[in-house]
Enzyme design. Structure first.
Site, PDB file in Angstrom:
ATOM      1  CD  GLU A 212      -2.941  -1.354   0.015  1.00 47.62           C
ATOM      2  OE1 GLU A 212      -2.957  -0.290  -0.654  1.00 47.62           O
ATOM      3  OE2 GLU A 212      -3.029  -2.464  -0.241  1.00 47.62           O
TER       4      GLU A 212
ATOM      5  CG  HIS B 113      -5.619  -6.136  -8.217  1.00 50.77           C
ATOM      6  ND1 HIS B 113      -6.855  -5.160  -8.461  1.00 50.77           N
ATOM      7  CD2 HIS B 113      -4.991  -5.457  -7.132  1.00 50.77           C
ATOM      8  CE1 HIS B 113      -6.879  -4.263  -7.625  1.00 50.77           C
ATOM      9  NE2 HIS B 113      -5.745  -4.269  -6.688  1.00 50.77           N
TER      10      HIS B 113
END
Length: 532
Positions: A345, A430
């Site tokens: 992140e 993703h």
């Protein structure tokens, strides 16, 4: 003994003199170095602007264009890399950013961008902004407009177009907030693109830390007593307890400076994981790559833990400059505060401050892969005995599956792509990230390693690799150095896999030499995933 009355003015003078005397030679030297670096960067930016003007055929510069410097990086040998955002007639050009690289003498070495022609468009829209807003809100159920639509030049495709950039906000079905840019053609009303500024960990379905055992934490003493989960040595990064809400939250505090109990029964356990992950990520980027914080300005981001109710995801948000972690749904996911997720992140923030890879198409896959790559490197850097480094993403937080993603063989999850093929950019970011993840593993470890076998791609392979070529790895440290240099000095917002190959080969040549084992290995690893 003569006595002299200290007036207000003399007291101020005395204070100033005391302050001047208190500055150590080291502090004075640091101030001087900072001033010198500022002058060096200013000179680099001046030279970069001159090169853009002088080499219009390379930069696609024109008389109605202007530039804003986003970042300036100076190599130890004096090589300058100036990253610039472009405007045409005052309009931001999406996909028009460029990097100007010059040697220590100021001679132009390279110019990186993805434009195929000058971004010249008619700047008077025929589609009003209200129509663009209606389209964006209809296309994103439950959304609402944030701010004012911006008229831009959209140049991610071959032909630049005048467009509206409409930012809408709302919540996904799983509770993840979205901040979505919807790009609407300002002449036809057609949607050209969209992407989310919230970058998630992409979970499917679903200190005394939860995952890293007992770890040291640097915290902050409170003047009212006790401690708060805030690290003054790492840019004052801190952690908030959202208490299962999606707004508000307060900084986590403790009376005895012991945080959590290695279990979810103490809410501070997950907070300790998040704070530790932030610290290790900060240390990795600083100690390995010389980067001081996400923006490289010494300022820390912050964490939000226990977000929402049974929220089964984690995300980075540029708007709050923070990481947010849910507690998982208890069926498929545990709290999403593991080391590799934290590193993943925070790396989204690094990417947004450097290449700015747009979160859709192939650039979006590269954005996600960059976070997986450095999230993995953060896990290795921690050298934890309870969360040992590997090439699996999110393995500690999964209940119903073994991992979120697998860099050794991305297709093993049943959805991700091992190989590049026409249309891979249409996958969720993703899943398309698998191409670069696979490349990175082959570059670092080769086809055979203690982490498992990683098959290469045949020319006819698409999602699943079936080849048997043999490659040797160059090691994680060199692979990471090459990717970081490519990210920070070569890649721009619209870089695709083919351009990433060129960027990493160039980075390897700069770091290790033209024709070096490392640059050859980079080229071979990209070929092994069908990126030529």
């Amino acid at each position: 003994m003569q006595h002299r009355r200290v007036t207000k003015h003399s007291a101020l003078a005395l204070a100033a003199a005391t302050l001047a005397l208190s500055l150590s030679p080291l502090a004075a030297s640091a101030q001087s170095a900072a001033k010198d670096l500022g002058l060096v960067k200013q000179g680099a930016e001046t030279r970069a602007r001159a090169h853009v003007e002088a080499f219009r055929g390379l930069s696609w510069n024109g008389p109605e264009q202007s530039y804003t410097v986003r970042d300036t990086h100076i190599d130890p040998d004096g090589t300058e890399h100036v990253r610039m955002d472009r405007k045409f007639k005052g309009l931001r050009v999406i996909g028009g950013d460029l990097i100007v690289s010059s040697d220590a003498r100021g001679t132009l070495r390279a110019m990186q961008h993805t434009l195929s022609r000058a971004p010249e468009v008619e700047t008077k829209p025929t589609v009003p902004s209200l129509r663009a807003v209606k389209h964006a809100v209809r296309a994103n159920e439950g959304s609402s407009l944030l701010g004012t639509p911006e008229l831009v030049v959209y140049a991610r495709q071959d032909l630049p177009r005048l467009a509206w950039d409409v930012l809408v906000v709302g919540d996904e079905a799983d509770g993840t907030p979205f901040e979505r840019h919807v790009i609407v053609d300002a002449h036809t009303g057609q949607q050209l693109d969209s992407w989310n500024d919230i970058h998630t960990a992409a979970a499917n379905g679903t200190g005394k830390t939860l995952y890293s055992g007992n770890v040291p934490l640097t915290t902050n003493s409170r003047t009212t007593g006790g401690f708060e989960l805030k690290d003054p040595t790492r840019g004052n990064t801190y952690t908030l307890n959202m208490s299962n809400r999606t707004s508000g939250g307060g900084i986590v505090t403790d009376a005895d400076n012991t945080w959590g109990n290695n279990a979810t029964s103490d809410s501070a356990s997950a907070a300790a994981d998040a704070q530790y992950g932030t610290a290790v990520t900060w240390d990795y980027f600083k100690n390995v790559h010389g980067r001081s914080g996400i923006r490289n300005d010494g300022v820390g981001a912050y964490n939000r833990v226990h977000y929402g109710r049974s929220y089964a995801n984690a995300f980075w948000s540029d708007s709050c400059f923070c990481m947010t972690y849910g507690d998982g749904d208890g069926r498929s996911l545990r709290p999403l505060v593991s080391l590799d997720v934290a590193g993943h992140e925070m790396t989204h923030g690094v990417t947004s401050r450097t290449a700015g890879l747009i979160y859709s198409g192939e650039s979006g896959g590269l954005n996600e892969a960059t976070s997986d790559i450095f999230g993995t490197m953060v896990e290795f850097h921690a050298a934890s005995g309870t969360d040992v480094g590997d090439y699996l993403i999110g393995e500690k937080v999964m209940i119903s599956r073994a991992y979120l993603r697998n860099m050794v063989k991305p297709s093993a999850d049943g959805s991700s792509a091992d190989c590049w093929y026409s249309g891979v950019g249409n996958l969720d970011v993703h899943l398309s990230s698998g191409v670069a993840n696979h490349f990175y593993f082959l570059l670092a470890e080769g086809t055979q390693s203690s982490y498992g076998a990683s098959p290469t791609c045949r020319s006819t392979d698409t999602r699943v690799a079936t080849g048997s070529d043999a490659l040797n790895g160059i090691g994680r440290a060199k692979a990471a150095a090459i990717w970081y240099r490519a990210l920070t000095t070569k890649m721009t917002s619209n870089t695709n896999f083919a351009a990433a190959r060129r960027a990493t080969v160039a980075a390897a040549e700069e770091l290790y030499g033209i024709g070096s084992t490392e640059s050859t290995a980079v080229a071979r690893a990209w070929t092994a995933v069908n990126v030529n």
